[in-house]
Design a protein around this motif. Sequence first.
Motif, short mmCIF file in Angstrom:
data_model
loop_
_atom_site.label_atom_id
_atom_site.label_comp_id
_atom_site.label_asym_id
_atom_site.label_seq_id
_atom_site.Cartn_x
_atom_site.Cartn_y
_atom_site.Cartn_z
N GLN A 139 0.81 -1.21 0.00
CA GLN A 139 0.00 0.00 0.00
C GLN A 139 0.85 1.27 0.00
OE1 GLN A 139 -2.81 0.17 3.24
NE2 GLN A 139 -2.74 2.41 3.29
N GLN A 179 0.93 4.20 -2.91
CA GLN A 179 0.56 5.58 -2.62
C GLN A 179 1.69 6.54 -2.98
OE1 GLN A 179 -1.17 6.34 1.26
NE2 GLN A 179 -0.25 8.39 1.33
N ALA A 206 -6.44 -2.32 -0.58
CA ALA A 206 -5.77 -1.35 0.28
C ALA A 206 -5.05 -0.28 -0.54
CB ALA A 206 -4.77 -2.06 1.20
N SER A 207 -4.46 -0.69 -1.66
CA SER A 207 -3.78 0.27 -2.51
C SER A 207 -4.76 1.25 -3.13
CB SER A 207 -3.01 -0.46 -3.61
OG SER A 207 -2.02 -1.32 -3.06
#
Length: 800
Positions: free
Chosen positions: A458, A462, A482-483
């Motif tokens: 993740q 980001q 989640a990413s």
Amino acid sequence: MDHGGDAFEREIDRLSELRLTGRTETFLTYAGTYASGDRQRAVELRAVRASTVDGDTTDQFVYNAQNWRKAATHPNIVELLDWGTDPRPWVLLDNSHVDDFETVRHGLDTATACALIDDVAEALRNAALYNVAHLDLRPSVIQLTDDDPPEAQVGDWGVARAVATRQGEYVTPYTAPEQLDDDSTASAAVTDVYGLGGLAYFALTGHRPYPADREAILTGNLTVPSVRNPDLPDEADTVVAQALSHDPSDRPQSALRFAEQFRRVTDALDSSSAATGGVTGSQTDAGGSERGDATTQAETPQNATGGPDEQASATGERHQQGEDTSGWSRRALLLAFGTGVASTAAGAYALTEPDLQTTIDATTDGASSSGDRDDEPSEPDADTEVTTAEVSGPVRIGMVQPLSGPQRIYGNMAVRGFYTYFGYRGADIPSEISQGRQEFEVGNTTYVLDLRDGGSEQAETQAVAEELADEVTVLVGGMRPASARAIANNVAEPRNIPYMAGPTDAVDLTASSDNCSQTVFRASETVAMESVAGGQYLANERDDIDSVHIYHADYAYGEAIRETYQRVLTDNGVTVADTGTLSLDDNDWIQRFEEAERDNADAVVSGRGPTILPEIIVAYLTRDYDFRLISSWGPRRLAQILGTAVREAFGEDFTAADIRESGLGPFPSRYHWNQYDNRIARQANQVHREAYGTNTDIFTSGMFTAAAALVQAVEQSGSADRSDIVTELTGMRVQDTLKGNGAYEFQEYNNQARSPMTVASLVPGGVDGWDAPIQPGEPLATYSRDGTTPPASRIDCNLG
């Protein structure tokens, strides 16, 4: 460059089974079979008659043929294979269609006829990207494919009009008022909207809106559609009358805007059993002639003296009665045309026509002389120009996908799906997926895509998205839930940058107020959407399912499957007797299966991902259970693994009956190449196979649609501004999709695109482009987009 007589003779050498199919005052038309490599295809050869050719006619013909060439990259436009001007103007066209709209309208129900109007609007939308307008829409130039239901292809992009306007005033029942006014400043795009309105009128009623008469068109006393077909929905009169407005400023200002309005009519027709659409051959049209004649006088333009001129249709002119058309030899055809050919070739699909020339080489007199001239012909009259909004500078797209680590296979699949859209639109796409920049030309706009490896973590994803955010117009990507959440919450929303998530299938990205926002969109299908389809199939299509157990992964993916199946099954009267999580313990699922067997369950739904699903299926197939096992279709890689398990259970020569009788399946599918049969899907699959060697797969459709939506937003707004793109994406119905034209629609309350879903059995694989032992069979059921996505009342996100 001068090709002399060789170019035309080369094309004649490729033709066989020649026959004269039409002869009018202006055109000769021949049909035959055309050899292109190992492929044989039906074609039509049309030539302007020598008596009508002059320098002005040739100039206009060349200009219109060039425009047809530019626009014919779309499946709803008749393909232009080749064309030239010496010894006189001629075109070679694809002739694989069945018949024209004017001829077969009486055999179509109203809903089917109206669906064709969306195809025509889509052809015009694509042509407008190249500053090309049609300006001569009429039912006889709309060709129908042999699909069921048929699809429309628009032909005759100014070829007939180039000749007819030189013979005198050109009037058809679909001519716009401004085309009869030399002082009009109306845009060509709005003139084509009038033509669309006329076609819509014909589709709804089986009648032309006006006779082919100047005064009738200028007076504009329109009989509204509902008078001719009382079963029409209320929206029909309003939408059609606006498109046929005498004042161009009162009409929708583009084909796309008209299509959006007319879709209200088609949606109402689809949902109404009262719309019978009956216009038969015995009914009388607006001009009093019988519709039983396939080509009516009302459909022919008027010549300079006001009488009907036998005008060409897109497939060929009416043939004189009693004429022998068989057995035209190569020599006879060459003699009919003359000698000294200077050819121009314009393969709309150049890769499939490698031998066709691409140099424009037109003659000035169009009859006997040949010589070099500028590639661009003289400009036509002002009223043929199309005005489209120009985008200032390139549109920059930043894409973040895992190109390394355990998720790289899926990251590559997602990128390929995105690239395939640009390949479908005619751009060159790379066959190898790697980091870096790619430029794609679509219409007059350049799209610069910066692809970065987001890794599998993740934080890494980001960080890469943050690096791109200040440089690009829009962000795309996110494989892991989640990413995608990190990009949505920590990059896109704070910077107010549009973010097209995908192919992550996590429901909460667009269903939870913690994640959804005005700038976050997703075209890719969610796990809940396929679960809705699976649940509906079990509950409503099988009469042997009364009790179900649901066992799922102990994280969000599995919980979404459990919640959706449980809701759909319960709402439809099926008992969900037990639910529970499946761990990675080797014996956990076997224990669950034993519980289901003792409970006399009719089916078990497995909500586990690809990590242990193959082992679950092996356990199921090696024991004699009485319940069915239901899971979901995954990508080709998973089909390879599952297929190995099936082969181990049944042997190398297993059959579809072996799988069916075992109780395995059927499974819902988000998308696979063989689940939707339409021209966009077929053409895109060809692009994908040529570039990557495989058929389109589970992630292709959503990512293809993501690219299509972004391009559509830019085209509609004429802007690369972030806020304009967000505005256009909100509530958008995406035109170019693998599930059919307009099949994906972004919901305004959460920016998730809804789309149809299918359910398919497991059958043996082995087809080209799918190197797996099993594959989805033909769809057992298809569920519309309206029924596959949770309504606003069931989710915690309301952007309205």
